[in-house]
Enzyme design. Structure first.
Site, PDB file in Angstrom:
ATOM      1  N   ARG A 161       0.985  -1.025   0.037  1.00 18.58           N
ATOM      2  CA  ARG A 161       0.224  -0.049   0.047  1.00 18.58           C
ATOM      3  C   ARG A 161       0.878   1.176  -0.047  1.00 18.58           C
ATOM      4  NH1 ARG A 161      -3.275  -3.580  -0.576  1.00 18.58           N
ATOM      5  NH2 ARG A 161      -5.428  -3.573  -0.023  1.00 18.58           N
ATOM      6  N   SER A 233     -10.727  -0.333   3.318  1.00 21.54           N
ATOM      7  CA  SER A 233      -9.915  -0.432   4.630  1.00 21.54           C
ATOM      8  C   SER A 233      -9.213   0.987   4.950  1.00 21.54           C
ATOM      9  CB  SER A 233      -8.621  -1.165   4.480  1.00 21.54           C
ATOM     10  OG  SER A 233      -8.944  -2.460   3.944  1.00 21.54           O
ATOM     11  N   GLU A 329      -4.608   4.208   5.727  1.00 21.66           N
ATOM     12  CA  GLU A 329      -4.376   3.880   4.123  1.00 21.66           C
ATOM     13  C   GLU A 329      -4.983   5.006   3.537  1.00 21.66           C
ATOM     14  OE1 GLU A 329      -6.851   1.363   1.441  1.00 21.66           O
ATOM     15  OE2 GLU A 329      -5.490  -0.103   2.095  1.00 21.66           O
TER      16      GLU A 329
END
Ligand code: EPU
Length: 333
Positions: A161, A233, A329
């Site tokens: 990520r 998320s 994130e």
């Protein structure tokens, strides 16, 4: 090109929050982009599908929503193709195109929301595949010099990520297209992810079968942002070393963990959040999704600030309970 002045960002973000910006340009042609970049004063934000961003206040500046389109096969041999996709294409539309044409490599990334241009920024990933696995290069424009560039995979510093675009090149470039290597030999599938393996163990595999299964799993775990505002998320899954894992497991023997190398383990943030009681701790505006507590949801009328306060409450609680610092994130503006 469409220009929105003093506009609401509501339809430009999947959290469905109603902050505003001075200007939002919806740009379909790259030729128009340079003109806007050279004339805009103040802050510039490049926005894709708005599916990984939380606006917590008014944006004083110019937002550019890239909507350029096009999917072009650049070269091919008997095993693979190199395909160039415009940044403004919807990611899942591109996955559907690949699966329909029998090109493999992105079927596990079915139904990820957002646009193609945003995919390299956080190296999107799901069900055992990350963008970096099929990535070849991306093209774009430097915001200061307006020079065009092409960056190969090795220059993009991809990790979980993360990429150079979240770090050294943050707010410095706009990605206008990406090139990916897709396979034509469709006998090698990646179904190592637990849910996929369990559900597909008796099926004859094809790109379509895997894509359909991924869609089924995602739909069972993740809310559709069209009805419930969310950005998938909210936090990354934290990575801890062996000695820290041992200490936490001494207190919480059931803590799940996944080995990623000889000394490091990934822990599901969803488990930490559930264990800390957040499935019961929301309020009328904000909460976590019942099937996947790593997803923070807007229950209808939350402001960006409400969502941020709730996320900070989660972070603080997880730190106090487990001595683990969660990292967002989602990009917070
Ligand atoms: N879990 C709970 N309670 C729940 C749900 C899950 O404790 O109610 C725990 C379980 O231990 C479960 C674990 O969380 O085994 C993992 O859950 P899941 O398989 O749903 O995956 P995740 O690690 O939470 C990651 C990605 C997702 C991606 C899935 C599948 C991150 C931050 N998220 O989620 O990506 O779809 O794996 O590969 O890595 C996104 O980035 O927005 C996203 C949705």
């Amino acid at each position: 090109m469409k220009i929105n002045k003093e506009a609401s960002l509501k339809k430009f973000n999947t959290f469905n929050v109603s902050e505003t910006a001075n200007f939002i340009y919806e740009v379909e042609e790259i030729s128009e982009l340079k003109g806007i970049l050279s004339n805009s004063k103040g802050k510039i934000l490049i926005l894709g599908g708005g599916s990984n961003i939380l606006f917590t206040k008014r944006f004083e500046g110019t937002i550019i929503n890239l909507k350029n389109k096009g999917i072009k096969v650049i070269s091919e041999n008997k095993d693979s193709i190199l395909v160039e996709v415009a940044a403004g294409e919807n990611w899942n539309d591109f996955v559907i195109w690949a699966v329909e044409n029998n090109y493999g490599g992105i079927e596990n990334l079915s139904l990820i929301p957002g646009n193609v241009g945003a995919a390299p920024i956080q190296n999107i990933g799901a069900y055992g595949v990350e963008l970096k696995d099929i990535f070849y290069s991306c093209s774009g424009i430097e915001l200061d010099s307006l020079e065009e560039f092409e960056m190969k995979k090795s220059d993009c510093k991809f990790s979980y990520r993360n990429s150079i675009f979240k770090n050294e090149l943050k707010d410095k470039v706009v990605i206008t297209s990406i090139k990916l290597n897709l396979t034509k030999d469709n006998h090698h599938f990646n179904i190592d992810y637990k849910d996929l393996k369990e559900n597909l163990s008796n099926s004859e595999l094809s790109l379509k079968v895997i894509s359909d299964e991924v869609i089924k799993i995602r739909q069972s775990k993740l809310p559709d942002h069209k009805s419930v505002g969310n950005c998938g998320s909210f936090f990354k899954n934290p990575i801890v070393n062996q000695s820290k894992l041992k200490k936490i497991k001494a207190v919480y023997p059931n803590l799940p963990s996944f080995k990623i190398d000889s000394n490091n383990y990934k822990i599901p943030a969803a488990w930490l959040i559930e264990k800390s009681g957040f499935k019961e701790r929301g309020n009328k505006n904000v909460g976590v999704y019942e099937n996947q507590p790593l997803v923070i949801i807007n229950r209808g009328s939350a402001s960006g600030k409400d969502i941020l306060d709730f996320a900070n409450d989660i972070k603080e609680t997880i730190f106090n309970n487990f001595n683990i610092q969660l990292e967002e994130e989602v990009l917070i503006i």
